[in-house]
Design a protein around this motif. Structure first.
Motif, PDB file in Angstrom:
ATOM      1  N   ALA A 178     -10.414  76.992  27.781  1.00 34.58           N
ATOM      2  CA  ALA A 178     -11.030  76.206  26.706  1.00 34.58           C
ATOM      3  C   ALA A 178     -11.563  77.145  25.625  1.00 34.58           C
ATOM      4  CB  ALA A 178     -12.164  75.352  27.259  1.00 34.58           C
ATOM      5  N   THR A 179     -11.267  76.787  24.376  1.00 35.15           N
ATOM      6  CA  THR A 179     -11.715  77.593  23.240  1.00 35.15           C
ATOM      7  C   THR A 179     -11.884  76.683  22.025  1.00 35.15           C
ATOM      8  OG1 THR A 179     -11.037  79.291  21.653  1.00 35.15           O
ATOM      9  CG2 THR A 179      -9.274  78.231  22.883  1.00 35.15           C
ATOM     10  N   ASP A 180     -12.931  76.932  21.242  1.00 36.78           N
ATOM     11  CA  ASP A 180     -13.135  76.134  20.020  1.00 36.78           C
ATOM     12  C   ASP A 180     -11.942  76.251  19.077  1.00 36.78           C
ATOM     13  OD1 ASP A 180     -15.595  75.396  20.966  1.00 36.78           O
ATOM     14  OD2 ASP A 180     -16.714  76.877  19.787  1.00 36.78           O
ATOM     15  N   THR A 181     -11.245  77.365  19.178  1.00 34.51           N
ATOM     16  CA  THR A 181     -10.084  77.603  18.312  1.00 34.51           C
ATOM     17  C   THR A 181      -9.071  76.464  18.421  1.00 34.51           C
ATOM     18  OG1 THR A 181     -10.383  79.977  18.566  1.00 34.51           O
ATOM     19  CG2 THR A 181      -8.240  79.245  17.785  1.00 34.51           C
ATOM     20  N   LEU A 182      -8.920  75.902  19.629  1.00 35.09           N
ATOM     21  CA  LEU A 182      -7.891  74.874  19.824  1.00 35.09           C
ATOM     22  C   LEU A 182      -8.174  73.640  18.969  1.00 35.09           C
ATOM     23  CD1 LEU A 182      -5.368  73.771  21.164  1.00 35.09           C
ATOM     24  CD2 LEU A 182      -6.742  73.160  23.163  1.00 35.09           C
ATOM     25  N   ALA A 183      -9.399  73.149  18.980  1.00 39.22           N
ATOM     26  CA  ALA A 183      -9.733  71.960  18.186  1.00 39.22           C
ATOM     27  C   ALA A 183      -9.622  72.251  16.686  1.00 39.22           C
ATOM     28  CB  ALA A 183     -11.135  71.468  18.520  1.00 39.22           C
ATOM     29  N   GLN A 184     -10.012  73.457  16.275  1.00 38.93           N
ATOM     30  CA  GLN A 184      -9.907  73.822  14.853  1.00 38.93           C
ATOM     31  C   GLN A 184      -8.439  73.901  14.421  1.00 38.93           C
ATOM     32  OE1 GLN A 184     -12.050  77.529  14.685  1.00 38.93           O
ATOM     33  NE2 GLN A 184     -14.036  76.528  14.542  1.00 38.93           N
ATOM     34  N   PHE A 185      -7.628  74.443  15.306  1.00 40.68           N
ATOM     35  CA  PHE A 185      -6.215  74.665  15.001  1.00 40.68           C
ATOM     36  C   PHE A 185      -5.423  73.351  15.036  1.00 40.68           C
ATOM     37  CE2 PHE A 185      -1.973  76.307  16.663  1.00 40.68           C
ATOM     38  CZ  PHE A 185      -1.579  76.864  15.462  1.00 40.68           C
ATOM     39  N   ALA A 186      -5.866  72.417  15.884  1.00 40.63           N
ATOM     40  CA  ALA A 186      -5.128  71.153  16.069  1.00 40.63           C
ATOM     41  C   ALA A 186      -5.619  70.045  15.142  1.00 40.63           C
ATOM     42  CB  ALA A 186      -5.231  70.706  17.529  1.00 40.63           C
ATOM     43  N   SER A 212      -9.191  72.294  31.890  1.00 42.17           N
ATOM     44  CA  SER A 212      -9.238  71.067  32.696  1.00 42.17           C
ATOM     45  C   SER A 212      -8.853  69.880  31.809  1.00 42.17           C
ATOM     46  CB  SER A 212     -10.648  70.852  33.230  1.00 42.17           C
ATOM     47  OG  SER A 212     -11.532  70.622  32.140  1.00 42.17           O
ATOM     48  N   GLY A 213      -8.634  68.741  32.447  1.00 42.00           N
ATOM     49  CA  GLY A 213      -8.390  67.529  31.687  1.00 42.00           C
ATOM     50  C   GLY A 213      -9.560  67.196  30.771  1.00 42.00           C
ATOM     51  N   GLN A 214     -10.771  67.401  31.280  1.00 40.81           N
ATOM     52  CA  GLN A 214     -11.953  67.123  30.472  1.00 40.81           C
ATOM     53  C   GLN A 214     -11.972  67.990  29.210  1.00 40.81           C
ATOM     54  OE1 GLN A 214     -15.768  67.960  32.309  1.00 40.81           O
ATOM     55  NE2 GLN A 214     -16.772  66.458  30.988  1.00 40.81           N
ATOM     56  N   GLU A 215     -11.654  69.260  29.362  1.00 36.15           N
ATOM     57  CA  GLU A 215     -11.645  70.160  28.197  1.00 36.15           C
ATOM     58  C   GLU A 215     -10.508  69.805  27.234  1.00 36.15           C
ATOM     59  OE1 GLU A 215     -13.624  74.022  30.441  1.00 36.15           O
ATOM     60  OE2 GLU A 215     -11.484  73.619  30.617  1.00 36.15           O
ATOM     61  N   ALA A 216      -9.382  69.374  27.775  1.00 39.71           N
ATOM     62  CA  ALA A 216      -8.275  68.945  26.915  1.00 39.71           C
ATOM     63  C   ALA A 216      -8.687  67.701  26.119  1.00 39.71           C
ATOM     64  CB  ALA A 216      -7.035  68.665  27.758  1.00 39.71           C
ATOM     65  N   GLY A 217      -9.355  66.769  26.797  1.00 39.51           N
ATOM     66  CA  GLY A 217      -9.818  65.557  26.128  1.00 39.51           C
ATOM     67  C   GLY A 217     -10.820  65.867  25.027  1.00 39.51           C
ATOM     68  N   ARG A 218     -11.714  66.807  25.311  1.00 43.57           N
ATOM     69  CA  ARG A 218     -12.714  67.189  24.311  1.00 43.57           C
ATOM     70  C   ARG A 218     -12.024  67.818  23.090  1.00 43.57           C
ATOM     71  NH1 ARG A 218     -16.543  70.640  27.342  1.00 43.57           N
ATOM     72  NH2 ARG A 218     -16.975  68.678  28.400  1.00 43.57           N
ATOM     73  N   ALA A 219     -11.043  68.677  23.321  1.00 41.16           N
ATOM     74  CA  ALA A 219     -10.320  69.308  22.204  1.00 41.16           C
ATOM     75  C   ALA A 219      -9.591  68.254  21.375  1.00 41.16           C
ATOM     76  CB  ALA A 219      -9.334  70.351  22.737  1.00 41.16           C
ATOM     77  N   ALA A 220      -8.975  67.272  22.056  1.00 41.35           N
ATOM     78  CA  ALA A 220      -8.241  66.212  21.350  1.00 41.35           C
ATOM     79  C   ALA A 220      -9.187  65.384  20.491  1.00 41.35           C
ATOM     80  CB  ALA A 220      -7.514  65.320  22.356  1.00 41.35           C
ATOM     81  N   ALA A 221     -10.371  65.084  21.040  1.00 42.48           N
ATOM     82  CA  ALA A 221     -11.352  64.285  20.290  1.00 42.48           C
ATOM     83  C   ALA A 221     -11.857  65.065  19.080  1.00 42.48           C
ATOM     84  CB  ALA A 221     -12.508  63.901  21.213  1.00 42.48           C
ATOM     85  N   ARG A 248     -12.642  60.802  29.964  1.00 42.79           N
ATOM     86  CA  ARG A 248     -14.094  60.875  29.745  1.00 42.79           C
ATOM     87  C   ARG A 248     -14.442  61.284  28.321  1.00 42.79           C
ATOM     88  NH1 ARG A 248     -17.034  64.770  33.854  1.00 42.79           N
ATOM     89  NH2 ARG A 248     -15.682  64.518  35.670  1.00 42.79           N
ATOM     90  N   GLU A 249     -13.520  62.019  27.682  1.00 42.36           N
ATOM     91  CA  GLU A 249     -13.830  62.641  26.400  1.00 42.36           C
ATOM     92  C   GLU A 249     -13.058  62.084  25.222  1.00 42.36           C
ATOM     93  OE1 GLU A 249     -16.080  65.104  26.038  1.00 42.36           O
ATOM     94  OE2 GLU A 249     -16.523  65.429  28.161  1.00 42.36           O
ATOM     95  N   PHE A 250     -11.900  61.475  25.491  1.00 40.84           N
ATOM     96  CA  PHE A 250     -10.990  61.106  24.399  1.00 40.84           C
ATOM     97  C   PHE A 250     -10.611  59.628  24.502  1.00 40.84           C
ATOM     98  CE2 PHE A 250      -6.487  61.261  22.619  1.00 40.84           C
ATOM     99  CZ  PHE A 250      -6.896  61.389  21.298  1.00 40.84           C
ATOM    100  N   ASP A 251     -10.825  58.898  23.389  1.00 40.36           N
ATOM    101  CA  ASP A 251     -10.544  57.458  23.361  1.00 40.36           C
ATOM    102  C   ASP A 251      -9.116  57.130  22.947  1.00 40.36           C
ATOM    103  OD1 ASP A 251     -13.132  56.906  24.019  1.00 40.36           O
ATOM    104  OD2 ASP A 251     -13.818  56.727  21.933  1.00 40.36           O
ATOM    105  N   GLY A 252      -8.400  58.113  22.408  1.00 43.61           N
ATOM    106  CA  GLY A 252      -7.042  57.854  21.914  1.00 43.61           C
ATOM    107  C   GLY A 252      -6.034  57.766  23.058  1.00 43.61           C
ATOM    108  N   GLU A 253      -4.770  57.730  22.673  1.00 41.27           N
ATOM    109  CA  GLU A 253      -3.690  57.632  23.670  1.00 41.27           C
ATOM    110  C   GLU A 253      -3.590  58.930  24.475  1.00 41.27           C
ATOM    111  OE1 GLU A 253       0.980  56.289  23.667  1.00 41.27           O
ATOM    112  OE2 GLU A 253       0.300  57.559  22.026  1.00 41.27           O
TER     113      GLU A 253
END
Ligand SMILES: [Zn+2]
Ligand SMILES: [Zn+2]
Length: 265
Positions: A178-186, A212-221, A248-253
């Motif tokens: 998990a890295t903040d870079t992912l959400a910024q980049f995506a 983890s799935g939770q971290e992936a969901g957070r990045a997507a959100a 838990r973190e992402f409401d989208g598809e």
């Protein structure tokens, strides 16, 4: 854009999927293969409409589960009696890619295989901060623009963002902690293909390797993507747990990848 999951099994090939390999088609004639782990060339042969000699190749990193079908692809491109490559394609990857790949299929340890007869080898260039297509460094690969950002992993590894000529966009995490870079980049991408190798959460897991799935969901959100696709769960992992964590973190598809899946977006 069309994304075909050729293989999504994390760390090793599994009983129902090759290791990592994703085929991307845009609005034009060109296509890109993202990673080619064990079993991916088999899946390419089994998938209608894919010609193994007719695609560019982009590597996220050089771990075995992402690149070890490459020597077989070279054999196909050079020696297939009727479907060998008729032109050079782009190979974009880490700075260490050329040396790794030229040894993977070498006849002897002291005679690396020069792959320049069939691939034009280029190295990822990274940008930093919040993604902006106008200022971020990129490579033109076929009809696509390919952008990169640094991943957090045990070797030189990249997050990859691909734009097609219609302006559709897709981000692939490769392997990363998990890295903040992912959400910024995506930011604003249509689809985020994100590893969730650790299952529901990263509690008790080693640092600096996977998400983890939770971290992936957070990045997507945080990135505001439309669709999250979870991938790279190993055969001993738990896809349902990864999905629970992401929800838990992402409401989208949210979609859990499986081999043979075709996504249009
Ligand atoms: Zn991996
Ligand atoms: Zn890896």
């Amino acid at each position: 854009m069309e994304l075909i999951v050729l293989g999504c099994s994390g760390s090793v090939a599994g009983p129902d999927s090759p290791a990592s390999g994703y085929f991307v088609r845009g609005s034009g004639q060109e296509s890109v293969l993202l990673d080619i782990g064990p079993g991916v060339l088999t899946a390419m042969q089994a998938t209608e409409g894919i010609e193994p000699s007719e695609c560019h190749v982009v590597f996220s990193h050089m771990h075995a589960d992402h690149c070890l079908d490459f020597p077989s692809l070279l054999v196909w491109r050079r020696f297939h009696p009727t479907a060998a490559a008729t032109r050079t394609h782009t190979l974009l990857g880490p700075a260490i890619a050329q040396q790794h790949l030229s040894m993977a299929g070498a006849d002897y340890p002291d005679s690396p295989d020069d792959i320049s007869d069939t691939f034009d080898v280029r190295v990822h260039e990274v940008g930093f901060g919040v993604f902006d297509a106008n200022s971020w460094p990129s490579h033109t690969v076929g009809d696509f623009q390919v952008f990169a950002a640094p991943a957090v992993h045990t070797t030189e590894a990249y997050l990859t963002r691909i734009h097609d000529a219609q302006g559709k966009s897709f981000v692939y995490s490769g392997d990363t902690a998990a890295t903040d870079t992912l959400a910024q980049f995506a930011q604003g991408a249509d689809l985020l293909l994100c590893e969730a190798g650790w299952g529901e959460t990263s509690e008790g897991k080693p640092t600096g390797m996977h998400m983890s799935g939770q971290e992936a969901g957070r990045a997507a959100a945080e990135a505001g993507v439309t669709t999250l696709v979870l991938t790279h769960v190993p055969p001993w992992g738990d896809k349902d747990a990864a999905l629970r964590g992401a929800q838990r973190e992402f409401d989208g598809e949210i979609i859990v990848a499986h081999a043979g899946m075709v996504l249009n977006f």
